[in-house]
Every structure is written in C-alpha cells, then in structure tokens.
Design a protein around this motif. Structure first.
Motif, short mmCIF file in Angstrom:
data_model
loop_
_atom_site.label_atom_id
_atom_site.label_comp_id
_atom_site.label_asym_id
_atom_site.label_seq_id
_atom_site.Cartn_x
_atom_site.Cartn_y
_atom_site.Cartn_z
N ASP A 30 -7.25 25.67 118.60
CA ASP A 30 -7.23 27.06 119.03
C ASP A 30 -7.65 28.07 117.92
OD1 ASP A 30 -7.19 26.41 121.87
OD2 ASP A 30 -5.01 26.26 121.49
N GLU A 31 -7.04 27.86 116.89
CA GLU A 31 -7.11 28.64 115.68
C GLU A 31 -8.34 28.37 115.25
OE1 GLU A 31 -2.53 28.80 113.97
OE2 GLU A 31 -3.79 27.06 113.71
N GLY A 37 -15.39 32.12 116.07
CA GLY A 37 -15.99 32.98 117.04
C GLY A 37 -16.11 32.57 118.39
N TYR A 38 -15.44 31.49 118.61
CA TYR A 38 -15.44 31.06 120.21
C TYR A 38 -14.42 31.76 120.90
CZ TYR A 38 -18.32 26.89 118.87
OH TYR A 38 -19.08 25.94 118.25
N THR A 39 -14.87 32.38 122.02
CA THR A 39 -13.77 33.40 122.57
C THR A 39 -13.71 32.92 124.09
OG1 THR A 39 -15.71 34.81 123.15
CG2 THR A 39 -14.43 35.24 121.05
N SER A 40 -14.51 32.09 124.57
CA SER A 40 -14.34 31.65 125.98
C SER A 40 -12.99 30.81 126.37
CB SER A 40 -15.55 30.93 126.38
OG SER A 40 -15.54 29.80 125.92
N THR A 41 -12.76 30.72 127.59
CA THR A 41 -11.56 29.81 128.01
C THR A 41 -11.63 28.46 127.37
OG1 THR A 41 -12.72 29.47 130.09
CG2 THR A 41 -11.14 31.38 129.86
N SER A 46 -14.72 23.13 122.94
CA SER A 46 -15.71 23.08 122.06
C SER A 46 -15.54 22.64 120.65
CB SER A 46 -16.23 24.80 121.77
OG SER A 46 -16.73 25.23 123.03
N ILE A 47 -14.32 22.89 120.32
CA ILE A 47 -13.76 22.32 118.83
C ILE A 47 -13.59 20.65 118.99
CG2 ILE A 47 -12.35 22.30 116.86
CD1 ILE A 47 -13.99 24.54 116.85
N GLN A 48 -13.00 20.43 120.03
CA GLN A 48 -12.63 18.93 120.50
C GLN A 48 -14.14 18.09 120.78
OE1 GLN A 48 -10.33 19.76 123.97
NE2 GLN A 48 -8.52 18.51 122.98
N ILE A 62 -22.30 26.13 111.98
CA ILE A 62 -22.09 25.07 110.82
C ILE A 62 -21.50 26.18 109.93
CG2 ILE A 62 -22.89 23.74 109.09
CD1 ILE A 62 -24.61 22.65 111.49
N ARG A 63 -22.19 27.28 109.62
CA ARG A 63 -21.92 28.24 108.68
C ARG A 63 -20.38 28.70 108.92
NH1 ARG A 63 -25.84 31.76 109.48
NH2 ARG A 63 -27.28 30.34 108.43
N ALA A 64 -20.14 29.22 110.43
CA ALA A 64 -18.76 29.85 110.77
C ALA A 64 -17.81 28.76 110.41
CB ALA A 64 -19.03 30.04 112.21
N LEU A 65 -18.14 27.56 111.05
CA LEU A 65 -17.02 26.34 110.64
C LEU A 65 -16.69 26.33 109.06
CD1 LEU A 65 -18.19 23.27 112.87
CD2 LEU A 65 -15.91 24.36 112.78
N ALA A 66 -17.72 26.11 108.18
CA ALA A 66 -17.33 25.98 107.03
C ALA A 66 -16.70 27.29 106.24
CB ALA A 66 -18.77 25.93 105.88
N ALA A 67 -17.06 28.48 106.82
CA ALA A 67 -16.28 29.60 106.48
C ALA A 67 -14.86 29.54 106.66
CB ALA A 67 -16.98 30.97 106.88
#
Length: 85
Positions: A30-31, A37-41, A46-48, A62-67
C-alpha cells in the motif's frame, strides 16, 4: 525462445527486483502504491501484479517506481550502462 517468452521472463525478473527493493526499504504494498501515484481501491493489487511479473508498465510508472524506491531507472530495470569516458 520466442519474443513473448523473453518478455515474460523479463517481467518476472523486473517484478522480483521491485519486490527486493520494496522489502529493503521496509515498504508495504500500500505504501509503495501510494508513493507511485496509484489511488484506486485496487492500488495494492497493482503493485502485486508488478511484483508477480503480470504487468507491463508504461515508462511513467517505471519512473515513479524508481523514484519511490530511491533507485535509478537503470538499476531498477537492471541495465548496465557502460562508462563512455
């Protein structure tokens, strides 16, 4: 090996790297989802899916994950960029 098989292998390896970096940072699913930037329920899902190698991400994610994980995109994607100097 077909291109599709190669893609599936790479997605699993990428997912494993995401998982390893997430665990090393002590982040929950969740964190990390919120930081990317994932905000949906279904943000956790999505991460799983990424970690399971079942999601082919756009460059922006990919950019957001790296950051969020505090690593370079090259490190996250396991690219070895030669020193050009």
């Amino acid at each position: 090996m077909s291109p599709e098989q190669e893609k599936q292998i790479y997605l699993r390896e990428f997912g494993n790297r995401v998982h390893q970096f997430r665990m090393s940072k002590g982040l929950s699913l969740d964190e990390l989802a919120r930081m990317c930037g994932y905000t949906s329920t279904n943000a956790r899902s999505s991460i799983q899916k990424i970690e399971a190698g079942k999601s082919d991400l756009p460059a922006s994610k990919i950019r957001a994950l790296a950051a969020a994980l505090g690593v370079s995109i090259c490190e996250l994607m396991d690219f070895d960029i030669p020193n050009l100097n």
